[in-house]
Design a protein around this motif. Structure first.
Motif, short mmCIF file in Angstrom:
data_model
loop_
_atom_site.label_atom_id
_atom_site.label_comp_id
_atom_site.label_asym_id
_atom_site.label_seq_id
_atom_site.Cartn_x
_atom_site.Cartn_y
_atom_site.Cartn_z
N SER A 14 0.85 -1.20 0.00
CA SER A 14 0.00 0.00 0.00
C SER A 14 0.88 1.24 0.00
O SER A 14 2.00 1.22 0.55
CB SER A 14 -0.92 0.02 1.22
N PRO A 15 0.43 2.33 -0.62
CA PRO A 15 1.24 3.55 -0.62
C PRO A 15 1.64 4.00 0.78
O PRO A 15 2.77 4.46 0.98
CB PRO A 15 0.33 4.58 -1.30
N GLU A 16 0.76 3.81 1.76
CA GLU A 16 1.08 4.22 3.13
C GLU A 16 2.25 3.42 3.69
O GLU A 16 3.17 3.97 4.30
CB GLU A 16 -0.14 4.05 4.05
N ARG A 39 2.73 1.62 -9.38
CA ARG A 39 2.86 0.16 -9.41
C ARG A 39 1.58 -0.59 -9.06
O ARG A 39 1.26 -1.59 -9.73
CB ARG A 39 4.01 -0.28 -8.49
N PRO A 40 0.81 -0.21 -8.05
CA PRO A 40 -0.40 -0.99 -7.73
C PRO A 40 -1.36 -1.13 -8.91
O PRO A 40 -1.91 -2.22 -9.13
CB PRO A 40 -1.03 -0.21 -6.58
N GLU A 41 -1.56 -0.08 -9.68
CA GLU A 41 -2.48 -0.17 -10.82
C GLU A 41 -1.95 -1.14 -11.88
O GLU A 41 -2.71 -1.91 -12.47
CB GLU A 41 -2.74 1.19 -11.44
N GLY A 46 -2.28 -6.42 -14.29
CA GLY A 46 -1.60 -7.68 -14.60
C GLY A 46 -2.39 -8.89 -14.12
O GLY A 46 -2.46 -9.91 -14.82
N LEU A 47 -3.02 -8.79 -12.95
CA LEU A 47 -3.87 -9.88 -12.46
C LEU A 47 -5.07 -10.09 -13.38
O LEU A 47 -5.43 -11.22 -13.68
CB LEU A 47 -4.34 -9.58 -11.03
N VAL A 48 -5.68 -8.99 -13.82
CA VAL A 48 -6.83 -9.08 -14.73
C VAL A 48 -6.42 -9.81 -15.99
O VAL A 48 -7.11 -10.73 -16.45
CB VAL A 48 -7.38 -7.67 -15.07
N ASN A 49 -5.30 -9.42 -16.56
CA ASN A 49 -4.83 -10.02 -17.81
C ASN A 49 -4.43 -11.48 -17.64
O ASN A 49 -4.82 -12.34 -18.42
CB ASN A 49 -3.66 -9.23 -18.39
#
Length: 140
Positions: A14-16, A39-41, A46-49
């Protein structure tokens, strides 16, 4: 794998959390051309693909009526409850598993919100509008 990856993105990556670690290294989130913010997006896409996910992402909000009374786990993690609440993002393709565990001197009464049951461990479908659950504990 997808649930564990999302658990990690909601906590470790997480960014935090990344901001806290980078601060220990004398850096901030802009380090590396904002890599850690972007990076999170990329990871989620990547998981979707890779897994041909067809669902969307929705929030799972967990609450505890008394943080001294017990702990709540989601999938593979025990999230940190600030002011009795935690929110993470998950894909609607998979249900999440939540577990409540009472501390000594307390007992788990049940869940309220999106699911109202008394079992300690439940599997909950992540829906488009999100999920909100509260673990209810009481003194023995």
């Amino acid at each position: 794998f997808v649930l564990t990856a999302m658990d990690m993105m909601n906590t470790t990556f997480s960014p935090e959390n990344v901001e806290e670690v980078l601060a220990e290294w004398g850096q901030d989130l802009s380090y590396g051309d904002y890599y850690f913010l972007k990076r999170p997006e990329y990871m989620k896409q990547g998981l979707v693909n890779e897994f041909s996910l067809s669902g969307i992402r929705a929030n799972v909000e967990l609450n505890i009526n008394d943080t001294a009374a017990g702990k709540v786990y989601i999938n593979t993690i025990q999230p940190e409850f600030l002011n009795g609440s935690w929110t993470g993002e998950y894909f609607t393709d998979y249900p999440v598993t939540v577990t409540a565990s009472a501390n000594p001197g307390y007992r788990f009464v049940g869940w309220s919100g999106s699911s109202e049951v008394s079992e300690n461990t439940i599997e909950v479908a992540v829906t488009e509008g999100g999920v909100s659950l509260t673990a209810i504990f009481e003194k023995e």
